[in-house]
Design a protein around this motif. Structure first.
Motif, PDB file in Angstrom:
ATOM      1  N   SER A  16      -0.215  -3.521  44.316  1.00  0.00           N
ATOM      2  CA  SER A  16      -1.628  -3.925  44.235  1.00  0.00           C
ATOM      3  C   SER A  16      -2.437  -2.878  43.496  1.00  0.00           C
ATOM      4  CB  SER A  16      -2.218  -4.115  45.626  1.00  0.00           C
ATOM      5  OG  SER A  16      -1.663  -5.210  46.241  1.00  0.00           O
ATOM      6  N   TRP A  17      -2.151  -1.608  43.758  1.00  0.00           N
ATOM      7  CA  TRP A  17      -2.865  -0.539  43.069  1.00  0.00           C
ATOM      8  C   TRP A  17      -2.453  -0.470  41.598  1.00  0.00           C
ATOM      9  CZ3 TRP A  17      -0.554   4.107  41.238  1.00  0.00           C
ATOM     10  CH2 TRP A  17      -1.468   4.977  40.629  1.00  0.00           C
ATOM     11  N   VAL A  22      -8.951  -3.692  37.430  1.00  0.00           N
ATOM     12  CA  VAL A  22     -10.103  -2.861  37.093  1.00  0.00           C
ATOM     13  C   VAL A  22      -9.708  -1.397  36.960  1.00  0.00           C
ATOM     14  CG1 VAL A  22     -12.380  -2.089  37.861  1.00  0.00           C
ATOM     15  CG2 VAL A  22     -11.681  -4.463  38.231  1.00  0.00           C
ATOM     16  N   SER A  23      -9.008  -0.861  37.966  1.00  0.00           N
ATOM     17  CA  SER A  23      -8.761   0.583  37.988  1.00  0.00           C
ATOM     18  C   SER A  23      -7.288   0.966  38.078  1.00  0.00           C
ATOM     19  CB  SER A  23      -9.507   1.201  39.175  1.00  0.00           C
ATOM     20  OG  SER A  23      -9.019   0.642  40.383  1.00  0.00           O
ATOM     21  N   GLY A  24      -6.383   0.016  37.912  1.00  0.00           N
ATOM     22  CA  GLY A  24      -4.961   0.332  38.012  1.00  0.00           C
ATOM     23  C   GLY A  24      -4.408   0.952  36.749  1.00  0.00           C
ATOM     24  N   PRO A  25      -3.269   1.622  36.852  1.00  0.00           N
ATOM     25  CA  PRO A  25      -2.656   2.254  35.677  1.00  0.00           C
ATOM     26  C   PRO A  25      -2.282   1.264  34.580  1.00  0.00           C
ATOM     27  CG  PRO A  25      -1.612   3.034  37.688  1.00  0.00           C
ATOM     28  CD  PRO A  25      -2.547   1.949  38.078  1.00  0.00           C
ATOM     29  N   ALA A  27      -3.845  -1.589  33.918  1.00  0.00           N
ATOM     30  CA  ALA A  27      -5.100  -1.973  33.270  1.00  0.00           C
ATOM     31  C   ALA A  27      -5.595  -0.865  32.352  1.00  0.00           C
ATOM     32  CB  ALA A  27      -6.157  -2.301  34.329  1.00  0.00           C
ATOM     33  N   PHE A  28      -5.459   0.386  32.778  1.00  0.00           N
ATOM     34  CA  PHE A  28      -5.862   1.526  31.945  1.00  0.00           C
ATOM     35  C   PHE A  28      -5.042   1.570  30.661  1.00  0.00           C
ATOM     36  CE2 PHE A  28      -5.395   6.030  30.781  1.00  0.00           C
ATOM     37  CZ  PHE A  28      -6.725   6.338  30.535  1.00  0.00           C
ATOM     38  N   LEU A  35      -6.392  -4.565  25.182  1.00  0.00           N
ATOM     39  CA  LEU A  35      -6.129  -5.781  25.957  1.00  0.00           C
ATOM     40  C   LEU A  35      -6.729  -5.648  27.347  1.00  0.00           C
ATOM     41  CD1 LEU A  35      -2.357  -6.108  25.026  1.00  0.00           C
ATOM     42  CD2 LEU A  35      -4.238  -7.406  24.032  1.00  0.00           C
ATOM     43  N   THR A  36      -6.854  -6.763  28.029  1.00  0.00           N
ATOM     44  CA  THR A  36      -7.329  -6.729  29.411  1.00  0.00           C
ATOM     45  C   THR A  36      -6.288  -7.356  30.321  1.00  0.00           C
ATOM     46  OG1 THR A  36      -8.453  -8.853  29.176  1.00  0.00           O
ATOM     47  CG2 THR A  36      -9.760  -6.879  28.750  1.00  0.00           C
ATOM     48  N   LEU A  37      -6.184  -6.827  31.523  1.00  0.00           N
ATOM     49  CA  LEU A  37      -5.274  -7.363  32.530  1.00  0.00           C
ATOM     50  C   LEU A  37      -6.021  -8.424  33.324  1.00  0.00           C
ATOM     51  CD1 LEU A  37      -2.469  -7.017  33.902  1.00  0.00           C
ATOM     52  CD2 LEU A  37      -3.561  -5.421  35.462  1.00  0.00           C
TER      53      LEU A  37
END
Length: 186
Positions: A16-17, A22-25, A27-28, A35-37
């Motif tokens: 989940s993290w 928004v703030s996961g590795p 997504a970063f 790109l967006t997750l």
């Protein structure tokens, strides 16, 4: 093999993290590529994919050890004979190694199905609660939901019996194809 020692709750929270849009590795990393997750917990199909990743992460090491043990049990004299006869490696794998490991591969398949049905409950319960719109749910989670949340014990009993029959069929297949083959060659 280490992931098989972790609790599924820990694995579900870790994924989940990691997969947090928004703030996961992940997504970063994807933001760095432009790109967006997507929010995978709001999509039934993507939630199922992530839940499958979690359960595969949990069972991979154990299944790998079983398959590696099967590969190690191929008699060395057969492998040496294929080398002396200049048989190509792909032919040795296809005609000798795979048939000798058919029963262990079938055992791993049945074990993975049973573990998948068993292990998928925790990530569903921790991450998605079967949502959205039961898109990430399965028969075991529906049994739990009907029995302990909705108090529909008749539906829960029927689902439990269906699940029990599925496990019996898998057990029969395992006994017939795996246990029967090992006893026949002894």
């Amino acid at each position: 093999f280490i992931p098989s020692l972790f609790s599924l709750v820990v694995g579900a929270m870790l994924f989940s993290w990691i997969m947090n849009p928004v703030s996961g590795p992940v997504a970063f990393f994807m933001r760095g590529l432009g790109l967006t997750l997507p929010n995978w917990t709001n999509s039934g199909a993507m939630a199922v994919v992530v839940i499958c990743l979690i359960t595969n992460w949990k069972v991979f090491g154990y299944n790998f050890v079983l398959l590696l043990t099967g590969l190690g049990s191929v008699p060395q004299n057969i492998i040496d004979a294929t080398k002396m006869d200049s048989i190509p490696k792909w032919r040795m794998i296809w005609d000798i190694v795979l048939p000798l490991n058919k029963s262990i591969a079938f055992y791993v398949l049945i074990l993975t199905i049973v573990q998948g049905l068993q292990y998928v409950f925790t990530p569903i319960s921790v991450i998605t609660q079967g949502g959205p719109y039961y898109g990430s749910s399965n028969a075991l989670y529906h049994t739990y939901l009907n029995a302990f949340v909705l108090y529909k014990t008749g539906n829960a009993s029927a689902l439990a019996i269906v699940t029990f029959v599925i496990f019996l069929v898998l057990l029969y297949l395992e006994i017939k194809f795996v246990e029967g083959r090992t006893n026949r060659y002894e």
